[in-house]
Design an enzyme around this catalytic site. Sequence first.
Site, PDB file in Angstrom:
ATOM      1  N   TYR A   1       0.828  -1.203   0.000  1.00 20.21           N
ATOM      2  CA  TYR A   1       0.000   0.000   0.000  1.00 20.21           C
ATOM      3  C   TYR A   1       0.868   1.261   0.000  1.00 20.21           C
ATOM      4  O   TYR A   1       2.079   1.194  -0.167  1.00 20.21           O
ATOM      5  CB  TYR A   1      -1.003  -0.066   1.146  1.00 20.21           C
ATOM      6  CG  TYR A   1      -1.938  -1.248   1.002  1.00 20.21           C
ATOM      7  CD1 TYR A   1      -2.674  -1.423  -0.169  1.00 20.21           C
ATOM      8  CD2 TYR A   1      -2.047  -2.217   1.996  1.00 20.21           C
ATOM      9  CE1 TYR A   1      -3.506  -2.526  -0.346  1.00 20.21           C
ATOM     10  CE2 TYR A   1      -2.885  -3.316   1.829  1.00 20.21           C
ATOM     11  CZ  TYR A   1      -3.610  -3.468   0.657  1.00 20.21           C
ATOM     12  OH  TYR A   1      -4.425  -4.562   0.493  1.00 20.21           O
TER      13      TYR A   1
ATOM     14  N   ARG B   1       2.805  -0.800  11.096  1.00 19.82           N
ATOM     15  CA  ARG B   1       2.992  -2.128  10.505  1.00 19.82           C
ATOM     16  C   ARG B   1       3.909  -2.029   9.289  1.00 19.82           C
ATOM     17  O   ARG B   1       3.696  -1.187   8.416  1.00 19.82           O
ATOM     18  CB  ARG B   1       1.657  -2.739  10.085  1.00 19.82           C
ATOM     19  CG  ARG B   1       1.772  -4.218   9.738  1.00 19.82           C
ATOM     20  CD  ARG B   1       0.451  -4.788   9.258  1.00 19.82           C
ATOM     21  NE  ARG B   1       0.292  -6.168   9.688  1.00 19.82           N
ATOM     22  CZ  ARG B   1      -0.517  -7.039   9.099  1.00 19.82           C
ATOM     23  NH1 ARG B   1      -1.240  -6.685   8.054  1.00 19.82           N
ATOM     24  NH2 ARG B   1      -0.621  -8.273   9.543  1.00 19.82           N
TER      25      ARG B   1
END
Length: 358
Positions: A181, A228
């Site tokens: 992403y 993350r």
Amino acid sequence: MISPSLWQPFTLGRVELPHRLALAPMTRNRANPDGSPGPLAATYYSQRASLGLVISEGTQPSADGQGYPNTPGIYTPAHVDGWREVADAVHAAGGALYIQLMHVGRMSHPDNTAHHRRPVAPSAVSAEQDMFTATGPQKTPVPREMTATDIEATIADFRHAAASAIDAGADGVEIHGANGYLLHQFLSPNANRRTDRYGGSMENRSRFVIEIAAAVAEEIGADRVGIRLSPAMPLGGIDEGDIDSVRTQYRYLVGELAALNLAYLHIHHVGDDDLLRSLRDLWPTAILVVRYGRTREQIADDIDAGLADIAPLGQFALANPDIVERLHTDAPLNDVDPATVYGGGEAGYTDYPTLTRN
């Protein structure tokens, strides 16, 4: 046999956890059309509150952050109201809620968003991935390269989304810098071909991630923020180079992030234990590690090896709302129904049987 280390309590930021398990973030595609959590979301998350730390599905910080159909947002008053119901339900069931902030960048398609704009990304390089849409799979388009103004606005969007999450009653947020992403795209040289201060060198490619983490920590407090990362994860067309390049990149990035003293680092691990050990040594607070393919007997292995403090569970928790009790009692586990993972209603979402409810 489950290692007894799994049942030791742990302090994570401002949250006291009863053990070392957590709910891993998992996209479920069941949000309302306006991006607020769907009517069953509070039930779904509260069913799994015995995991202690509940990390939500990826939640977009802006309209441009959406990539998939029916994913939730956390940037409008309606979103805040919806997530407040989720937070209240999780808290009532004894858990703590972190909302994962996920901007997908180029991993999107105009047909999946209300605004129908081209996706944005560090560079105008398509992920060349199949993207699910209402009319079937379509290739991800060539995204629009973000301007310096876009970058500033996106950092502000993350800041606003984090504040909105706290307004909704969440205990914190997790910044999604992994799995192909937007933040991961900035880190990867094959997706980031910029020649300004956000591209080129390892330090420049890391800058966007660091600036977002710093802004979010400033907004809501570093002890309410996790991040993350997924070193060498090839999802979304990402190629971070050879093993030495990956190790150098992430040791630098994690070293810079460590100075912010965030609540935790969440590693989606693909097998480089030497890198994981070095990141453990660099990081001053908690580390969460999730791996593909663990058996129930292996859940605590990274904790026992000193590589992690918490073991988030994905599919085990998806199919077993009472996974904590099942692990405690060595009870059999439900299997995931792959046909109901993404989208739909109660089936495969809130109707998995528990040991006391069939």
